[in-house]
Design an enzyme around this catalytic site. Sequence first.
Site, PDB file in Angstrom:
ATOM      1  N   CYS A  17       0.712  -1.181   0.094  1.00  0.00           N
ATOM      2  CA  CYS A  17      -0.021  -0.114   0.008  1.00  0.00           C
ATOM      3  C   CYS A  17       0.866   1.354   0.065  1.00  0.00           C
ATOM      4  CB  CYS A  17      -0.720  -0.018   1.146  1.00  0.00           C
ATOM      5  SG  CYS A  17      -2.075  -1.335   1.235  1.00  0.00           S
ATOM      6  N   GLY A  75       0.665  -0.022  -5.212  1.00  0.00           N
ATOM      7  CA  GLY A  75      -0.568  -0.640  -5.079  1.00  0.00           C
ATOM      8  C   GLY A  75      -1.573  -0.235  -6.236  1.00  0.00           C
ATOM      9  N   ASN A 113      -0.723   1.362   5.769  1.00  0.00           N
ATOM     10  CA  ASN A 113       0.367   0.515   4.915  1.00  0.00           C
ATOM     11  C   ASN A 113       0.992  -0.319   6.020  1.00  0.00           C
ATOM     12  OD1 ASN A 113       3.713   1.275   3.405  1.00  0.00           O
ATOM     13  ND2 ASN A 113       2.376  -0.471   3.398  1.00  0.00           N
ATOM     14  N   GLY A 114       0.992  -1.535   5.959  1.00  0.00           N
ATOM     15  CA  GLY A 114       1.768  -2.518   6.812  1.00  0.00           C
ATOM     16  C   GLY A 114       0.633  -3.689   7.233  1.00  0.00           C
ATOM     17  N   TYR A 124      13.656  -3.131  -3.656  1.00  0.00           N
ATOM     18  CA  TYR A 124      12.762  -3.677  -4.845  1.00  0.00           C
ATOM     19  C   TYR A 124      11.663  -2.602  -4.856  1.00  0.00           C
ATOM     20  CZ  TYR A 124       9.159  -6.415  -7.250  1.00  0.00           C
ATOM     21  OH  TYR A 124       8.321  -6.615  -8.209  1.00  0.00           O
TER      22      TYR A 124
END
Lengths: 473, 473, 473, 473
Positions: free
Chosen positions: D14, D40, D114-115, D254
């Site tokens: 996210c 996302g 996010n997480g 990445y």
Amino acid sequence: MYNAEDAARPHEECGVFAIYGHKDAARVAFFGLFALQHRGQESAGITSADGCHVWEHKGMGLTSEVFREDVLSKLPGNLAIGHVRYSTTGSSVLSNAQPFLVHHADEYYALAHNGNIVNALALRLELEEKGAIFQSTMDSEVIVHLMAPYLKEGLEAALTKALARVEGAYSIVMLTRNRVIAIRDPRGFRPLSLGTLNGGWAVASETCAFDLVGAEYVRDVLPGELIFIDDSGLHSLMPFAPVKPAHCIFELIYFSRPDSNVFGKNVYMCRKRLGRNLAREYRPDVDLVMPFPDSGNYAALGYAEESKIPFEMGMIRNHYVGRTFIQPSQIMRDFGVQVKLNPVTPLLQDKKILIIEDSVIRGTTSRNRVRRLRECGVREIHMAVSCPPTRHTCPYGIDFSVRGELIAAEKEKEAEIAAFIGLDSMHYLSIGGMIDAMEMPGNDFCLACYNGAYPLPPPPKFGKFCMEDAPAA
Amino acid sequence: MYNAEDAARPHEECGVFAIYGHKDAARVAFFGLFALQHRGQESAGITSADGCHVWEHKGMGLTSEVFREDVLSKLPGNLAIGHVRYSTTGSSVLSNAQPFLVHHADEYYALAHNGNIVNALALRLELEEKGAIFQSTMDSEVIVHLMAPYLKEGLEAALTKALARVEGAYSIVMLTRNRVIAIRDPRGFRPLSLGTLNGGWAVASETCAFDLVGAEYVRDVLPGELIFIDDSGLHSLMPFAPVKPAHCIFELIYFSRPDSNVFGKNVYMCRKRLGRNLAREYRPDVDLVMPFPDSGNYAALGYAEESKIPFEMGMIRNHYVGRTFIQPSQIMRDFGVQVKLNPVTPLLQDKKILIIEDSVIRGTTSRNRVRRLRECGVREIHMAVSCPPTRHTCPYGIDFSVRGELIAAEKEKEAEIAAFIGLDSMHYLSIGGMIDAMEMPGNDFCLACYNGAYPLPPPPKFGKFCMEDAPAA
Amino acid sequence: MYNAEDAARPHEECGVFAIYGHKDAARVAFFGLFALQHRGQESAGITSADGCHVWEHKGMGLTSEVFREDVLSKLPGNLAIGHVRYSTTGSSVLSNAQPFLVHHADEYYALAHNGNIVNALALRLELEEKGAIFQSTMDSEVIVHLMAPYLKEGLEAALTKALARVEGAYSIVMLTRNRVIAIRDPRGFRPLSLGTLNGGWAVASETCAFDLVGAEYVRDVLPGELIFIDDSGLHSLMPFAPVKPAHCIFELIYFSRPDSNVFGKNVYMCRKRLGRNLAREYRPDVDLVMPFPDSGNYAALGYAEESKIPFEMGMIRNHYVGRTFIQPSQIMRDFGVQVKLNPVTPLLQDKKILIIEDSVIRGTTSRNRVRRLRECGVREIHMAVSCPPTRHTCPYGIDFSVRGELIAAEKEKEAEIAAFIGLDSMHYLSIGGMIDAMEMPGNDFCLACYNGAYPLPPPPKFGKFCMEDAPAA
Amino acid sequence: MYNAEDAARPHEECGVFAIYGHKDAARVAFFGLFALQHRGQESAGITSADGCHVWEHKGMGLTSEVFREDVLSKLPGNLAIGHVRYSTTGSSVLSNAQPFLVHHADEYYALAHNGNIVNALALRLELEEKGAIFQSTMDSEVIVHLMAPYLKEGLEAALTKALARVEGAYSIVMLTRNRVIAIRDPRGFRPLSLGTLNGGWAVASETCAFDLVGAEYVRDVLPGELIFIDDSGLHSLMPFAPVKPAHCIFELIYFSRPDSNVFGKNVYMCRKRLGRNLAREYRPDVDLVMPFPDSGNYAALGYAEESKIPFEMGMIRNHYVGRTFIQPSQIMRDFGVQVKLNPVTPLLQDKKILIIEDSVIRGTTSRNRVRRLRECGVREIHMAVSCPPTRHTCPYGIDFSVRGELIAAEKEKEAEIAAFIGLDSMHYLSIGGMIDAMEMPGNDFCLACYNGAYPLPPPPKFGKFCMEDAPAA
């Protein structure tokens, strides 16, 4: 334009439908909602289940706009519930579309509601005090919060305990992974009927939905009854002490479809009798009697039959009026009237006419139509309304006037109202004449909008608490 | 489902509208088409101009679907023409939507057409022989090709020379950068009326379009007349030798809206007289008379008035039937009938009834409805049709049966047809009764579909030449 | 935003694709166009046929937007042609999308075109003089009109006679009910290649389309060649006297995809050699060399390899930049630059850098990017362009500057242009350096945009005749 | 097809963005999300407020698909938060889109996350035990339920008490009617940065979002910090005892964009150093080094610089690959590879090449690409991966393999993996080489996916409780 004219009409509110035991449940629910479309045109939703999984789709618009084949094919399962509604304006309208769906202890609960919970705000404040988090501003969300602490005791117990706290009008269908539940409040304000289809069960706000899907009417869900339907069959529970019924008489006068039976009565026949009783009370000297189509059609037929005055269809309805988002330019005058109804001038010119209406709420729509008829050269225009003057607002799920006022609450006498609308004379049906037409005991009805006698106290105005989008579900 | 039921009805065909001298011409055209929507529901298009530039938008679907505010705002200009149509299936349907637009010698020509050109194929072959390239398979495209060589002599001369070659039914509106043209074939098969709006001019297939946009009816465009409208005003040209008119009587019986005047007659009044004449010809012993709504309404009213038999609205129309693309599941029986019309069982049970229909083409729709009425317990069902049996196809723009057959062409006697539909008895109005109701000279009409007397020879069947998508414009 | 930045880039133009003998021809054409998307992003269209019927679909937007599964499933048949294009603004843009489809003598002709016909207006005037009616403002429509009178002699004869009249750049694919035709003008301005797929044939503007659909490259369609493909196989016709080729060198420098081979040369390898030659001509003292991605990537690699200066990717491309219609608010500065390319500040701060560009047309995009780099603290910015200054417009299908000007036509010296863009120094590759990189004879190319030597006279300006929407097909 | 190839890649997860004090807050949030789109692509949502009212819009798809001008114009206000996410499949995906919005005691709370919360299921069970009703299956919904009982003590107190119960990775932005809150978990697993824009404040997952909207980076939100922004300014609260950080090293390797700085490091520079360290560990005899674009670009540049082996871009990316829903037909072989990346055959033929990859998760994508390269005639193919083998799943918000397996967890040795992919040889960067490239202390990172050392215990498997759609937010 659709809205321009119709916003002044009374707003029902909602329609609900449920089906259990049909291999194509969501499709049946779609057609059920399609038949109930007149009860709400702003959003539509269906929740389906297969005993294990739950699927849902909701959207703004007509049922046929919200559901396309690709959407329907993603709603498998053999049980489903559906809802059509009038939404109210607010921050996030889609989040108020129904059925709404919650998760609790590894179970899903979907709920669709027709009516209005009178003590919803008080219950909500109490629940929030205890830490409840709400996803919507809908009154019916309180029911699932009230249920939650008792769900360990089973759904029956939890629902009974929750509903014991709830006051108001509610015809509800619920769905879990493997059950459909139908609920009607103890006074039976709104209609709710039970039907059977190919060995399964159907529930609908009106019987016309059964006709469309090929189901057979079995009986009404009783006031105060909870019906649970699952693999083991249909179980009925009546946990509350019986009270006097308070059926909304406006369902028979205006809202329900003429081909439905509600509260055990056929709507078409009731409306003809309303017209007949009108003719007995009021008989101006006119050449013809005509409705404003289509809602006034049946009372007008009854009036014409009783009075022997010729029945005509002097205003023609454009059948393609639906959802035109194009605004007419300034130069097209009286546009709002003509787009939907156009008078047949050669029929009406120089005539004395009687218009039959089923309700006059704000009076502005009637006034526009009457002005248009005058332009065609109609000589005299009289109006008979097939119900008494609507003088009180409804806390049980009908929105008589979004922004306007009830003309009959403002203007005391028929003559004043007739002057406002531009009529030569006017008559409202008496309360006695209305009740007589129903061929049911008068005290089985809620007549609050006519006589102010509220069967349940209406909700107080809250001070600081301001629930923006409080919907009439 | 919409189509399932309606495909068996006669297909009009097309509606045209034009407006000159309105600062919001495309918007007026939109509402004009909206009023003419009953004449064609498959595609809609508008072309507008401002004296210099030309804009167009066309699409499949209802006018209100094709035109949204963002589309309309891209159609500026003070002159516009529009078209609604029934398309036929074929390779590339959108390319047959109208108005179609061509370019020639730095001018644009947009054309919208109602009717059918009888010698279109012969003309097309001749033009192709000379090297003409066609963009569509529409019959009316030949007109612009015929005009092209003469355009140097002016549009009036070119149109006159082109139309001299054309035979058939054509009510046409055209648009160039700065002109609107209205054209009606010498026999006046299809209606076309001229109106005025705020100092400008309007042209429409039916007068109901004038009512909606607030225009006033001036007169009909005359058979054989070409009307040119530009900055210098309105110029009329009648270049052809007068011939006997051949107005399509089916416009008055079935197609046109009851609130329109066509061929100088009010449609509602004509239909009531058709019903009156039916009652004089046929009087079965019944408890009530009812239409299949809405097209049979007016003849039924006329029948009831003449016969004194009570008029009822025994089947209720679902007003939200429009465009549902969801197919019913197998288990829902008789779906096609009920989705549109649902009977009022308590009214009809155990009764003897007379149904008034305005046309019976294939008989299958009637048969389904009659079966549904039998299921409700109706005791006797009789039917009266407000026109004679339709026995011949129409080469002038009406598509009576897309894939089916004319039941009256197959079955000689009313008794046979009644048996097919499942009626106790049946009667078609006589040709004399029909003409009498119109209150016009009978020989001003084209009666070919009833008596086979074609005012113009129908087109021959072509051998090798196979024009796939040949449309009834 | 996409447009804001890219409008200043040279506009190719169009891409064409054809497939014969594949059971899912339209699907193959879809993927062929998908690979050619860089050649035109404004509209896409496919026409398919099965030997008897013809189907088409066209729309505005990217191939993947125009074609969805439901659309593709309505394009059956085993032969198909397709087209992607840059449209020009005008009255009715969709009517200019290709392939366009006409009907003549019971046959369909669909045509898709890459290039520009120099004498289109003159031919059009001549044809209109004879009565021709045009459906579009596309230059290639003249071809079908020129063919029509000769079609009786067969398609080969008709095409030969029509093309004998036509001057300009044209790589064309055509389709009839049962044939696919590929045509390339005698000078071979634009590329067109022939491939084979599973026993059938494919034609494409670039070989990258063959890679995507799994076809194998066979050979180029030759300049002046007409290839007819039908059930009897592939027939080649070369009816015109051979002339010197004039391949558009800008295809190799800028337009074509690096993984394509065009004019027999691999684009990636040519671009690396352009960069190598740049390094031999111009070697400022810098810390790193970087492209403006992605078009400058390959020349930058060649430059770095030759010069031994480190290659970096100092501006990062946002891969989701596509079609955002949201406009940035005023406060977001330099928005146009950053939305597509964002500098890597820590890499560039305080550095001397050399940027490799593949073309500088108006200079405004470069100027914005250079300003943004200055803000990051880049110390010196030099620029090398992998082609000579573009000083002349292209009449053969490339739109160098829609509304702007060619900066190199205005500003004589590199120093002036460098000052405009905000560079410390600047160098354009020499014409010799450019030709050397191609490893082909220099006089096989059209170099008109660099040296003004037009292989064919450009079209005259017409006086009164104003063809509004004249497109670069 | 987009999915076919990318489903095998690790899934972040996210991106979140917040803005306070901008008159066009939702527009700024839109562009912030646009810059974070790589984090996302399945849904996007924005909630805005003006101090009094709250508005929201969410939808499935890319930010630019979900938000159009008409949608954005209905999101007024000067504060906003937004979210982009990868959704997981399940019953009702839209209901899991974020920000989600709840109502409690006349206040709105919107939250975007996010997480992944490790103890979400345990907390949920506990809350449901007390009667909580959930609207979604998102882990972050527990936070608002935990807050609710304490909201009377103020938002700071309530959040502190709620977060004290929560374990896991969370970078959160919240919005009320008049406040924006930014929260980062005590270990700082995911990045979250604070910026300033025109006197207001911005919060974003990555700094590239600041670049796009023109905001300036101020500092990172600290691990364990809660930042409250309202009219009175910015207030920071650090209520928890400090713990050792555990930054996700995969963000640098990445996920994050190369032009972002995360955890205080520039991503581009880190990746180049990863490539440099690779070159020090592994040096096969090859003619060229190339990335699989675009994620391997920077490590490949670092490798080439260190090794002096030429860098090439041997596979060309199709920039229009996005959302094509058309499925290729069977006959198009290797389609999944070519639609996105096409090799430049003349460059690669007969060469020995080294491919630089930034991660190899399942190995199937690499295998397809390697096979395609072999078909082009590449002689030897070696591969270097710029991180160690991924051997353990991530409970903190990264979804390494939706349905597949981690190839490195299955196959012990590089040789086995090389054989599976079809390589001549292969090397993974060592853990030491990876940490060295970051130029930060190694024990500030979470390396669990490489070495199994989980900073926080991963969630237990629950027995009967099965949360269907449990999302990685």
